[in-house]
Design an enzyme around this catalytic site. Structure first.
Site, short mmCIF file in Angstrom:
data_model
loop_
_atom_site.label_atom_id
_atom_site.label_comp_id
_atom_site.label_asym_id
_atom_site.label_seq_id
_atom_site.Cartn_x
_atom_site.Cartn_y
_atom_site.Cartn_z
N CYS A 43 2.34 -69.54 -0.77
CA CYS A 43 2.80 -69.94 -2.10
C CYS A 43 2.68 -71.46 -2.27
O CYS A 43 1.57 -71.97 -2.37
CB CYS A 43 4.21 -69.42 -2.36
SG CYS A 43 4.64 -69.44 -4.13
N HIS B 9 3.66 -63.79 -1.41
CA HIS B 9 4.66 -63.91 -0.33
C HIS B 9 4.60 -62.69 0.58
O HIS B 9 5.34 -61.72 0.39
CB HIS B 9 6.06 -64.02 -0.93
CG HIS B 9 6.39 -65.36 -1.50
ND1 HIS B 9 6.81 -66.42 -0.72
CD2 HIS B 9 6.33 -65.83 -2.77
CE1 HIS B 9 7.02 -67.48 -1.49
NE2 HIS B 9 6.73 -67.15 -2.74
N GLU C 79 5.80 -62.51 3.42
CA GLU C 79 7.03 -62.50 4.24
C GLU C 79 8.24 -61.94 3.49
O GLU C 79 9.24 -61.55 4.10
CB GLU C 79 7.34 -63.92 4.75
CG GLU C 79 8.06 -64.84 3.76
CD GLU C 79 7.19 -65.40 2.64
OE1 GLU C 79 7.67 -66.26 1.89
OE2 GLU C 79 6.02 -64.97 2.51
#
Length: 243
Positions: free
Chosen positions: A99, A189, A191
């Site tokens: 990001c 993202h 994660e």
């Protein structure tokens, strides 16, 4: 065999919720990327905490996180981070940007980052890989596109010289890029959990970054399940030099 060592360059402040539930954003990254026997360090670069130049050689790779700050801004820590990323690029260190990290990597290498002309992208979105990147991923048995959690209003508008787009979506033209074999940026993202995304949507509403109506639409777009395990495999194999 010498143990591998990595560092997370934290570009955001943890919310109390993420600290309590996940041990902070750095903990989210380490959980996704760490393998047995590795050493992982965390540098809170948004607070001015950077690794010493003499220590850079100790690391096999670096992960640059998301942030509430602008990658096109000029805060001191942002300028210092740009300098660090240029040093690491010249050393051919593995660099994985997520990001804000994706955007600041693009800027450090000579690209241009701006507000997206189409506004926020929040929710879950499918990105399509370029044929060359899809071929590179064939050993991992991954499909030509994956769904990923998104939460951004800035984007890379111009690629750095010698970089290539390796994924795009109907919303964003540069969802992923790579430069050589050691730099990769991901706008989404990999994660995040959907729980973190929904918490973040609430924070954006409370902070008047988005309207209640935007929040409703974002929650609707969050209904799709992201391909978290596939993204994990991709990121781990890239960072460890297995792609």
């Amino acid at each position: 065999m010498e143990k591998m060592r990595f560092a997370v360059l934290m570009c955001a402040e943890d919310s109390e919720y993420v600290k309590q539930v996940y041990g902070g954003y750095s903990g989210v990254f380490v959980k996704m990327l760490a393998e047995e026997g590795e050493t992982w360090d965390v540098y809170k670069v948004a607070r001015g905490e950077f690794p010493e130049d003499d220590d850079l050689v100790l690391y096999d790779g670096f992960v640059i996180t998301g942030s509430c700050s602008d990658a096109h801004g000029n805060d001191k820590w942002v300028r210092d981070l740009l300098d660090l990323l240029n040093k690491l690029h010249s050393m051919n260190k593995k660099l994985l940007g997520i990001c804000f990290g994706h955007q600041i990597l693009g800027r450090a290498l000579g690209g241009k980052v701006t507000r997206s002309p189409t506004g926020w992208d929040i929710g879950v979105r499918t990105v399509t890989f370029s044929p060359s990147w899809a071929f590179s991923l064939s050993s991992l048995d991954l499909p030509p596109g994956l769904s990923i959690i998104k939460c951004h209003r800035d984007e890379i508008r111009e690629l750095p010289e010698k970089a290539e787009v390796i994924a795009w979506s109907e919303k964003t033209g540069i969802e992923m890029f790579k430069c050589g074999d050691h730099v990769m940026g991901i706008q989404g993202h990999p994660e995040y959990s959907k729980d973190i995304l929904l918490h973040l949507i609430d924070r954006l509403i409370r902070g008047n970054f988005i309207t209640d109506g935007d929040g409703i639409q974002a929650r609707e777009r969050a209904a799709l399940d992201p391909d978290k395990e596939a993204w994990k495999r991709m990121c781990v194999n890239f960072l460890k030099g297995r792609l």
